[in-house]
Enzyme design. Structure first.
Site, PDB file in Angstrom:
ATOM      1  CD  GLU A 123      10.228   1.856  -4.247  1.00 40.31           C
ATOM      2  OE1 GLU A 123       9.422   2.690  -4.687  1.00 40.31           O
ATOM      3  OE2 GLU A 123      10.326   1.559  -3.059  1.00 40.31           O
ATOM      4  CG  MET A 264       7.429   4.241  -9.066  1.00 40.96           C
ATOM      5  SD  MET A 264       7.956   3.548  -7.466  1.00 40.96           S
ATOM      6  CE  MET A 264       9.281   4.675  -7.056  1.00 40.96           C
ATOM      7  CD  GLU A 299       2.240   6.018  -5.158  1.00 36.59           C
ATOM      8  OE1 GLU A 299       3.456   6.214  -4.957  1.00 36.59           O
ATOM      9  OE2 GLU A 299       1.670   4.961  -4.798  1.00 36.59           O
ATOM     10  CG  HIS A 302       5.891   7.928  -1.439  1.00 39.55           C
ATOM     11  ND1 HIS A 302       6.530   7.512  -0.295  1.00 39.55           N
ATOM     12  CD2 HIS A 302       5.208   6.839  -1.895  1.00 39.55           C
ATOM     13  CE1 HIS A 302       6.235   6.224  -0.067  1.00 39.55           C
ATOM     14  NE2 HIS A 302       5.433   5.798  -1.022  1.00 39.55           N
ATOM     15  CD  GLU A 321       6.410   2.641   0.252  1.00 44.90           C
ATOM     16  OE1 GLU A 321       5.272   3.126   0.440  1.00 44.90           O
ATOM     17  OE2 GLU A 321       7.063   2.860  -0.791  1.00 44.90           O
TER      18      GLU A 321
HETATM   19  N1  B3K Z   1       6.981   2.716  -3.865  1.00 46.46           N
HETATM   20  C1  B3K Z   1       6.127   2.002  -4.781  1.00 46.46           C
HETATM   21  C2  B3K Z   1       6.264   0.536  -4.692  1.00 46.46           C
HETATM   22  C3  B3K Z   1       7.351  -0.012  -5.520  1.00 46.46           C
HETATM   23  C4  B3K Z   1       7.302  -1.518  -5.573  1.00 46.46           C
HETATM   24  C5  B3K Z   1       8.494  -2.060  -6.251  1.00 46.46           C
HETATM   25  N2  B3K Z   1       8.430  -3.504  -6.439  1.00 46.46           N
HETATM   26  C6  B3K Z   1       4.701   2.370  -4.612  1.00 46.46           C
HETATM   27  C7  B3K Z   1       4.333   2.941  -3.301  1.00 46.46           C
HETATM   28  O1  B3K Z   1       4.453   2.338  -2.265  1.00 46.46           O
HETATM   29  O2  B3K Z   1       3.930   4.072  -3.283  1.00 46.46           O
HETATM   30 ZN    ZN Z   2       4.433   4.003  -1.002  1.00 43.96          ZN
END
Ligand code: B3K
Ligand code: ZN
Length: 870
Positions: A123, A264, A299, A302, A321
């Site tokens: 990502e 991540m 995480e 997500h 986010e």
């Molecule tokens: N989704 C990732 C962040 C990625 C950043 C890329 N430069 C972590 C998070 O927000 O959970």
């Molecule tokens: Zn996140």
């Protein structure tokens, strides 16, 4: 460097059904074969050609369609895009072989090595550093991944989903992983290395057993228990609060030391910065324990808010986010103290996000354009985005909000959607029109809310006039009124809440116009208003509270946030008055403050965690944010002087409380013990402000006797920030000796010294960069020294010789070639030049100019630089 616009969005011309990946892992020459089952998107125009993204570093070895090799005349490769010029069928199989060099990958995006083990970060657009692919989040496919590697060097081979086959020969072994859930490429991950793992099982609400594994280097195996507990708690919480169950048979987390950010959420295989997963009482502070808990939860959450339902394009980043931050905030609030967590979240928002929104990088929660998407993983997208979701929760109420999220997950499972789709679900379940509310996503800047009240004693009516406005931001000069939920309570002079027209003790007002007046009738005396309880909207509130009113709210308000804020505003008054006089004011403290702090100290043991926050003065960062021109020295001295005076005025109380909070018990990492340690350490830091050898001895004793990092490090910090420089040196050396083999502890040791405000900091910082525990390739180390110095050591970074600025510019120029993402982040303090006096402005701009002129810049640094010079 080209700009990408939201308005230019078009659906993908081709879709990917399945991806088969085969990695022959080698540190300097990894071979990646990908086989894509593709089909034309019926929703796209039929004459669009196939475009794949691929980074310049990819070596293309071969490309074939349906088994036929393509000659190099069959494609055009330009600026990260590979365009096929041949005629394509409705469906076809594309095979592509690339060669990459993980060891040379210092950007830590794509496939790279962290301490000798392979890991990935895809990502937002890292997958295009692995192979050519339609690397955009609305292309979702089923991935099957085979990893082949030397079996001694890389005994563990992991990827997304479930392991379905494996085998080995003399030297190599291989494992095939299959992820049944279609996903965008940004959620792909692989790990290969010599790793140990902690294992556990979670039984889901429907009775399925999920295997939980957390991988780390063998030496860190004793530091995985807390993350495991946090994971199980998160899984339970998401079932209970959102009805969301985990969907694969295995959930893995891997800790790596080289990582650009925190963690991540790759499907089934989260990759974490060691700093967000490892925790042990001896080496980890309570604050870090809490961070581990909340990042693990974030995480994990997500998996539904991000993975099962993902983003259509990167402009929608806050869809996953903002929502996921809101979810992790609520989780921590449930696990610990809701009021404390709210105060912490608002503090971050009001200092850092408000500052971002007032600066050159100000952007809407759903941005309109970007050059480099990595620059938009911001406090605005994350924290302000979470506030938007919280406001929806406030407006709809718990139960409708839950209906809305149920509908969202149900309606959009397996899809890539937009923030509009999210709000549409909230509209559907509530039958409300949220059109105006959606301006929160599209309008940048922090709204200002002015409140004017009037009490008519004859009529017994009290009116509140609310006037909202948003200052212009780059590219958005015209601003419109927002839909602001404002939680209000009125108090009588006995400290009782006055029931409002809804019969309740508080009322939610919805301010939708530029001006709104709210009237309460039948009062017998002028009420004291508590406005914006719980910080119900991310706005700057202006109401001319008197000191008496603030003291009153500090005493009687039961909303934790508002009570805390009353205390902070009381301190802000005093500090601002002194900042205007240069900060070094020695006049006596006003009696109201001393009296207020005295009461706080006397009642502190009722709620030690909250007390610790209440007793802490507003930070330099917050005082800076609310200044019209930031006077770093005055802010520093004002805060320091008031601290010392509060320590003096209430010395016995601080000491009594310190002793009361001391404990003979063995360390426990639970909320109540964390609260106790936090308050104890707050007392210690006040006592140390007295420059007295008695308290130095106390700190030395705590340093020597504590069995946990929270108390040991607090003692060390107190001494490092004190006048006792020889003792500080000795303690730092002792600490180094004790912990030099613990990389994360060394980050703290580095950061503490980088933040030390005493004169000569820059040369001390430069010496740290030469220290054996430092490693200029490791983002955690860079942040510990450079970022800490430039953001926290304000008096030295902003020194009038301009050397702090020059130092940062040098580092950016150097680092941009190595790791553009981290370089661009480090740049932030220089971009805020407009907030300082003329002399500093000139010095800062000169350094920005020097970076521009240094030559070939990355898109990341270029975007931030050009916006801050505009
Ligand atoms: N989704 C990732 C962040 C990625 C950043 C890329 N430069 C972590 C998070 O927000 O959970
Ligand atoms: Zn996140």
């Amino acid at each position: 460097k080209s700009v990408i616009y939201l308005k230019d969005y078009t659906v993908p011309a081709f879709l990917v059904e399945t991806v088969d990946l085969r990695f022959e892992l080698d540190a300097t020459a990894t071979c990646v074969e990908s086989v894509l089952r593709m089909r034309r998107n019926p929703q796209a125009s039929p004459d669009e050609s196939l475009c794949l993204f691929g980074h310049d570093s990819l070596e293309l070895l071969s490309l074939s369609i349906d088994g036929v090799d393509l000659p190099s005349s069959a494609w055009l490769r330009q600026d990260e895009v590979l365009r096929l010029t041949v005629q394509l069928n409705e469906t076809f199989e594309l095979r592509c072989v690339t060669k990459i060099n993980p060891e040379a990958n210092t950007a830590l995006e794509g496939l790279y090595l962290s301490d000798g083990m392979f890991c990935t970060q895809c990502e937002a657009e890292g997958f295009r550093r692995i192979t050519f692919y339609p690397d955009r989040p609305d292309v979702m496919a089923v991935f099957t991944t085979t990893l082949i590697a030397n079996k001694n060097e890389y005994p563990i081979l992991l990827s997304n989903g479930n392991p379905v086959a494996q085998g080995s020969d003399e030297t190599n072994h291989w494992v095939t992983w299959q992820d049944p859930f279609p996903k965008p490429a940004y959620l792909f991950a692989l790990v290969a290395g010599d790793l140990s793992c902690a294992e556990d099982t979670f039984i889901t609400q429907s009775g399925r057993a999920v295997k939980l594994q957390i991988y780390a280097e063998a030496k860190d195996l004793d530091k995985l228990g807390h993350a495991m507990e946090s994971l199980k708690q998160s899984m339970r919480w998401d079932e209970r609060v959102y009805g969301r169950e985990y969907d694969l048979d295995i959930y893995m987390i891997v800790a790596v030391d080289f990582f650009n950010m925190g963690a991540m959420e790759n499907k089934g295989l989260n990759i974490f910065n060691t700093s967000c997963v490892l925790a042990h009482p001896r080496t980890t502070t309570d604050a870090a324990f809490q961070r581990v808990e909340s990042v693990v939860a974030h995480e994990y959450f997500h998996n539904w808010s991000g993975n099962r339902v993902t983003c259509r394009d990167w402009f929608q980043l806050s869809l996953k986010e903002g929502f996921t931050v809101f979810r992790d905030q609520c989780f921590s609030a449930d696990m610990h103290s809701a009021a404390v967590r709210r105060v912490e979240d608002v503090t971050l928002l009001r200092t850092a996000q408000f500052a971002e929104d007032a600066g050159p990088m100000s952007h809407p929660v759903r941005p309109e354009s970007f050059i480099e998407i990595s620059n938009f993983y911001t406090l605005t997208v994350y924290e302000k985005g979470a506030e938007i979701v919280r406001m929806l929760h406030t407006l709809l109420g718990e139960s409708l909000f839950r209906k809305g999220t149920d509908l969202y997950f149900d309606r959009h499972d397996g899809q890539a959607v937009t923030t509009d789709d999210f709000v549409a679900c909230m509209e559907a379940v509530s039958q409300r029109d949220l059109t105006q509310f959606k301006r929160w996503y599209s309008q940048a800047g922090t709204p200002r809310l002015d409140v004017i009240d009037d009490y008519d004693a004859d009529q017994g009516t009290y009116s509140l006039r609310f006037i909202q406005s948003t200052p212009p931001t780059p590219g958005q000069t015209e601003k419109y009124p927002l839909h602001i939920p404002l939680n209000l309570a009125l108090f009588d002079s006995n400290g009782e809440v006055i029931p409002l027209s809804n019969g309740q003790s508080s009322q939610l007002l919805e301010l939708t116009n530029e001006e709104t007046t709210f009237v309460v009738e039948g009062l017998h005396e002028q009420p004291i208003p508590s406005l914006l309880r719980g910080f119900s909207a991310p706005v700057k509130l202006f109401y001319p509270y008197t000191e008496e009113q603030l003291s009153f709210l500090l005493t009687y308000e039961m909303d934790g946030f508002s009570r805390w804020d009353a205390g902070q505003q009381l301190a802000v008054r005093l500090l601002q008055a002194r900042i205007l006089k240069g900060g070094k004011v020695e006049e006596e403290l006003p009696k109201t403050i001393v009296a207020a702090w005295k009461v706080l100290l006397e009642n502190a043991s009722d709620d030690p965690a909250m007390a610790s926050l209440l007793l802490t003065l507003p930070t330099e960062a917050y005082l800076s944010e609310i200044s019209s021109v930031i006077d770093v020295d005055a802010i520093f001295h004002a805060r320091r002087t008031v601290r010392r005076q509060l320590a003096q005025a209430l010395e016995t109380q601080w000491l009594t409380l310190y002793n009361e909070m001391g404990s003979e018990e063995r360390y426990r990492p639970d909320s109540s013990e964390m609260a106790r340690r936090s308050l104890k350490n707050t007392c210690l830091s006040y006592l140390m402000a007295l420059d007295s050898p008695t308290y130095l001895a106390l700190a030395e004793q705590q340093f020597a006797e504590s069995d946990n990092m929270t108390e040991q490090f607090a003692a060390l910090s107190a001494v490092v920030y004190s006048v006792f420089t020889d003792s500080a040196r000795e303690m730092l050396d002792e600490f180094l000796n004790q912990w030099q083999h613990e990389s994360l502890v060394m980050n703290q040791w580095l950061a503490l010294q980088a933040a030390d405000p005493k004169a000569g900091a820059l040369s001390r910082v430069k010496a740290l960069l030469e220290h054996p525990v430092y490693d200029s390739r490791n983002p955690n180390k860079l942040r510990a020294v450079i970022s800490t110095f430039c953001n926290q050591n304000t008096v030295n970074f902003h020194g009038l010789d301009g050397e702090g600025y020059r130092f940062l510019a040098d580092k950016i120029i150097e680092l941009d070639k190595q790791n553009p993402q981290v370089a661009s982040r480090l740049l932030t303090p220089l971009t805020r030049w407009k907030r300082y006096d003329d002399q500093r402005q000139a010095l800062m701009k000169a350094q920005l100019q020097r970076i521009i002129e240094s030559g070939d810049l990355s898109g990341d640094v270029y975007e931030v630089l050009s916006k801050s010079m505009a």
